[in-house]
Design an enzyme around this catalytic site. Structure first.
Site, PDB file in Angstrom:
ATOM      1  N   GLY A  64       0.821  -1.209   0.000  1.00 47.60           N
ATOM      2  CA  GLY A  64       0.000   0.000   0.000  1.00 47.60           C
ATOM      3  C   GLY A  64       0.855   1.260   0.000  1.00 47.60           C
ATOM      4  O   GLY A  64       0.361   2.341  -0.280  1.00 47.60           O
ATOM      5  N   GLY A  65       2.146   1.108   0.321  1.00 45.67           N
ATOM      6  CA  GLY A  65       3.086   2.228   0.221  1.00 45.67           C
ATOM      7  C   GLY A  65       2.712   3.420   1.086  1.00 45.67           C
ATOM      8  O   GLY A  65       2.060   3.281   2.129  1.00 45.67           O
ATOM      9  N   THR A  66       3.133   4.586   0.637  1.00 42.63           N
ATOM     10  CA  THR A  66       2.833   5.831   1.357  1.00 42.63           C
ATOM     11  C   THR A  66       1.332   6.006   1.486  1.00 42.63           C
ATOM     12  O   THR A  66       0.808   6.344   2.547  1.00 42.63           O
ATOM     13  CB  THR A  66       3.420   7.033   0.576  1.00 42.63           C
ATOM     14  OG1 THR A  66       4.815   6.814   0.379  1.00 42.63           O
ATOM     15  CG2 THR A  66       3.202   8.336   1.308  1.00 42.63           C
TER      16      THR A  66
ATOM     17  N   LYS B 277      -6.978  10.965   5.458  1.00 45.24           N
ATOM     18  CA  LYS B 277      -8.423  11.190   5.282  1.00 45.24           C
ATOM     19  C   LYS B 277      -9.209  10.679   6.488  1.00 45.24           C
ATOM     20  O   LYS B 277     -10.265  11.222   6.833  1.00 45.24           O
ATOM     21  CB  LYS B 277      -8.922  10.542   3.989  1.00 45.24           C
ATOM     22  CG  LYS B 277      -8.882  11.503   2.816  1.00 45.24           C
ATOM     23  CD  LYS B 277      -7.516  11.728   2.268  1.00 45.24           C
ATOM     24  CE  LYS B 277      -6.949  13.076   2.262  1.00 45.24           C
ATOM     25  NZ  LYS B 277      -5.612  13.185   1.682  1.00 45.24           N
TER      26      LYS B 277
ATOM     27  N   TYR C 239      -0.648  21.053  -0.221  1.00 42.79           N
ATOM     28  CA  TYR C 239      -1.607  19.971   0.011  1.00 42.79           C
ATOM     29  C   TYR C 239      -1.566  19.453   1.453  1.00 42.79           C
ATOM     30  O   TYR C 239      -2.569  19.435   2.155  1.00 42.79           O
ATOM     31  CB  TYR C 239      -1.262  18.786  -0.900  1.00 42.79           C
ATOM     32  CG  TYR C 239      -1.888  18.807  -2.247  1.00 42.79           C
ATOM     33  CD1 TYR C 239      -3.116  18.200  -2.463  1.00 42.79           C
ATOM     34  CD2 TYR C 239      -1.246  19.388  -3.328  1.00 42.79           C
ATOM     35  CE1 TYR C 239      -3.690  18.169  -3.717  1.00 42.79           C
ATOM     36  CE2 TYR C 239      -1.806  19.380  -4.592  1.00 42.79           C
ATOM     37  CZ  TYR C 239      -3.028  18.762  -4.779  1.00 42.79           C
ATOM     38  OH  TYR C 239      -3.598  18.742  -6.028  1.00 42.79           O
ATOM     39  N   ILE C 240      -0.370  19.001   1.860  1.00 47.28           N
ATOM     40  CA  ILE C 240      -0.280  18.313   3.159  1.00 47.28           C
ATOM     41  C   ILE C 240      -0.478  19.286   4.305  1.00 47.28           C
ATOM     42  O   ILE C 240      -1.251  19.033   5.228  1.00 47.28           O
ATOM     43  CB  ILE C 240       1.077  17.576   3.278  1.00 47.28           C
ATOM     44  CG1 ILE C 240       1.110  16.422   2.276  1.00 47.28           C
ATOM     45  CG2 ILE C 240       1.307  17.065   4.708  1.00 47.28           C
ATOM     46  CD1 ILE C 240       2.405  15.641   2.229  1.00 47.28           C
TER      47      ILE C 240
ATOM     48  N   GLU D  37       4.206  30.237   5.050  1.00 50.38           N
ATOM     49  CA  GLU D  37       4.237  29.835   3.643  1.00 50.38           C
ATOM     50  C   GLU D  37       5.131  30.809   2.857  1.00 50.38           C
ATOM     51  O   GLU D  37       4.976  32.019   2.957  1.00 50.38           O
ATOM     52  CB  GLU D  37       2.796  29.814   3.071  1.00 50.38           C
ATOM     53  CG  GLU D  37       2.692  29.777   1.565  1.00 50.38           C
ATOM     54  CD  GLU D  37       3.377  28.589   0.879  1.00 50.38           C
ATOM     55  OE1 GLU D  37       3.159  27.446   1.288  1.00 50.38           O
ATOM     56  OE2 GLU D  37       4.153  28.836  -0.081  1.00 50.38           O
TER      57      GLU D  37
ATOM     58  N   HIS E 203     -31.917  15.152  -8.499  1.00 48.42           N
ATOM     59  CA  HIS E 203     -32.244  16.194  -7.524  1.00 48.42           C
ATOM     60  C   HIS E 203     -32.633  15.523  -6.212  1.00 48.42           C
ATOM     61  O   HIS E 203     -33.386  14.562  -6.228  1.00 48.42           O
ATOM     62  CB  HIS E 203     -33.414  17.042  -8.029  1.00 48.42           C
ATOM     63  CG  HIS E 203     -33.856  18.051  -7.020  1.00 48.42           C
ATOM     64  ND1 HIS E 203     -33.107  19.179  -6.742  1.00 48.42           N
ATOM     65  CD2 HIS E 203     -34.934  18.090  -6.201  1.00 48.42           C
ATOM     66  CE1 HIS E 203     -33.720  19.886  -5.800  1.00 48.42           C
ATOM     67  NE2 HIS E 203     -34.829  19.241  -5.450  1.00 48.42           N
TER      68      HIS E 203
END
Ligand code: FAD
Ligand code: NAD
Length: 469
Positions: free
Chosen positions: A41-43, A53, A188-189, A208, A446
């Protein structure tokens, strides 16, 4: 397996690029060995997309309950909630465990062999794997697929070896919430995790370097996020650079060269990721590079015959779904199919508050590419479903950009609560070469947020239904 073996396909890296490649290649009848050092599954599954998430979801749930406790709404009131990070982590790790063991089962049922260890190449087609149990295994392959992924960039003056400084991996493994958090990098992170920690009650401050957040998206798209940060008292220091640790936290320099301190128990450094190109014998393989990345053509073939590279290792965008698409394609090429990696667009989502989706060109990018464009923008405040989910009041919208001459859609962008789930329809529309009329003429359910897409297409055609012209 003997100490020396041969295989049709050798894949290094079991992340979202490598493992789908292994599954598909094995399904297509090829003899496949997949080598991964740090968990299938890696990172993405272990310390990226999924755990982040999960934390974002838990933080949003906590914030919602806290809001009801502070002021009853929709007739719902409750006591002030508490969050226990240890239990949150157990829940998150359990979820990750289910997914990673699922990947293991899929590989097994497809017939791929998985080796848990570190691979090092002696030449382009032969590698030695140092297995977890201390044994070594030498593998010679007809085809090699490199999918070694990426790791976080470290700032020399903010080393991850200092317990106050954390990477995204460290942030996702906290079992106690800090009172204060400084985040270096509003990409993003930084934004996804910084917003989640702010929702969990942490005092968050950003530093930033650029004069705006999320530079990949245009200013109208990021405005609702800036507004959320301001409303929630998250400090944002733009045009500022982190300088190092101070006695109480982080020292940074603003755009005028003035030095400031931020009180911070922890400092999350999220200034980008770099491909993993060292420590596994790449220098012995005779492969051409493209800057820090491995150079590939539109079949993900490297400059060395029968060696392919996929995922974060080959460059931007460093997104899980791009790697998966490349992995699947390479497997099919190895099985003799004619394939090319030529997507119309690679959709991207930033799971901030509110969420952002980008597929294809923005109006400015389309104009810069020489197209005369028309755009249609539909505010989510005019959408019943958005309002019924307490969205819509965050300044969110769906915006479609189309070529003026033939109405072919060139880009679709949205910002707003829950808009991430629209990304599939947006990507499909672009990939199928949809025109504005196709979208406006498709009956959308709808009440759903998808109506916002149809309405934006109608607006671009000059025929808005639920907003005035
Ligand atoms: P990786 O997932 O990095 O996997 C590479 C694997 O190869 C690793 O397991 C590594 O241990 C192994 N490896 C490397 N070298 C060797 C070797 N020599 N021998 C053996 N094994 C080796 N992307 C999204 O699309 N959506 C998101 O929401 C998202 N959220 C993210 C959140 C965070 C906090 C982070 C850090 C990333 C996020 N990403 C997201 C990016 C996504 O995780 C990556 O784009 C994706 O994982 C890249 O896949 P990959 O297979 O190329 O590499
Ligand atoms: P990023 O490139 O998105 O953002 C890094 C930010 O740090 C930039 O805005 C940059 O200007 C800033 N910066 C750089 N050096 C700085 C310094 N010294 N001081 C202050 N600011 C500095 O990188 P990231 O947030 O680390 O994410 C890495 C990659 O992971 C992303 O590019 C993306 O491909 C992937 N990712 C994707 C998702 C998603 O798809 N939802 C989520 C997380 C990560």
């Amino acid at each position: 397996m003997p100490n020396t073996t041969t295989t049709d396909v050798l894949i290094i890296g079991g992340g979202p690029a490598g493992y789908p490649c292994a599954i598909r290649a094995a399904q297509l009848g090829l003899n496949v060995i997949l080598v991964d050092k740090s968990g299938l599954g890696g990172t993405c599954l272990n310390r990226g997309c999924i755990p982040s998430k999960a934390v974002i979801h838990a933080a949003s749930r906590f914030e919602e309950i806290s809001a009801h406790a502070a002021a009853p709404a929709m007739g719902i009131s409750c006591a002030k909630p508490k969050v226990d990070m240890k239990s949150l982590s157990v829940w998150k790790d359990d979820l990750v465990g289910k997914l990673t063991s699922g990947v293991g089962m899929l590989l097994k049922s497809a017939g791929a062999t998985v080796l848990n260890g570190w691979a090092e190449f002696n030449d382009a087609k032969t590698c030695t794997v140092k297995l977890q149990d201390g044994q070594t295994q030498t593998i010679t392959a007809k085809h090699v697929v490199l999918a070694t992924g990426s790791v976080e960039v470290e700032l020399p003056f903010l080393p991850f070896s200092d317990p106050r400084i954390i990477s995204s991996t460290g942030a996702l493994a906290l079992d106690k919430l800090p009172k204060t958090l400084a985040v270096v990098g509003a990409g993003y992170i930084g934004l996804e995790l910084g917003i989640a920690f702010a929702k969990l009650g942490v005092k968050v401050s950003f530093v930033e370097a650029l004069d705006r957040i999320l530079p990949l998206y245009d200013a109208p798209m990021t405005r609702p996020i800036s507004r959320w940060l301001k409303t929630h008292k998250v400090d944002m220091h733009l045009s500022s650079k982190a300088k190092g640790l101070s006695k109480t936290g982080l020292q940074f320099e603003d755009g005028n060269g003035k030095t400031h301190d931020i009180t911070a128990e922890k400092i999350l450094v999220a200034v980008g990721r770099k491909p993993v190109t060292q420590g596994w014998g790449l220098e012995n393989m005779g492969i051409d590079m493209n800057g820090p990345f491995i150079q590939v053509d539109d079949q993900c073939a490297t400059s060395m015959r029968d060696v392919y590279a996929i995922g974060d290792l080959v460059g931007e965008p460093m997104l899980a779904h791009k790697g998966t698409a490349q992995g699947e394609m390479v497997a099919e090429i190895l099985a003799g199919h004619r394939r090319r990696f030529d997507p119309v667009a690679i959709p991207a989502v930033c799971f901030t508050e509110p969420e952002i989706v980008g597929v294809g060109l923005t109006p400015d990018e389309a104009k810069a590419a020489g197209d005369e464009v028309i755009t249609g923008k539909f505010p989510l405040a005019a959408l019943g479903k958005a309002l019924s989910m307490q969205g819509g009041t965050d300044g969110g919208f769906v915006r479609v950009t189309a070529r003026k001459s033939d109405h072919v859609i060139l880009g679709i962008h949205a910002v707003g609560a829950h808009v991430a789930e629209l990304s599939g329809e947006f990507a499909l529309a672009l990939e199928m070469g949809a025109r504005l009329e196709d979208i406006a003429g498709t009956i959308h359910v709808h009440p759903t947020l998808t109506e916002g897409f149809a309405e934006s297409a109608m607006a671009a055609l000059g025929q808005p239904l639920h907003i005035s012209r």
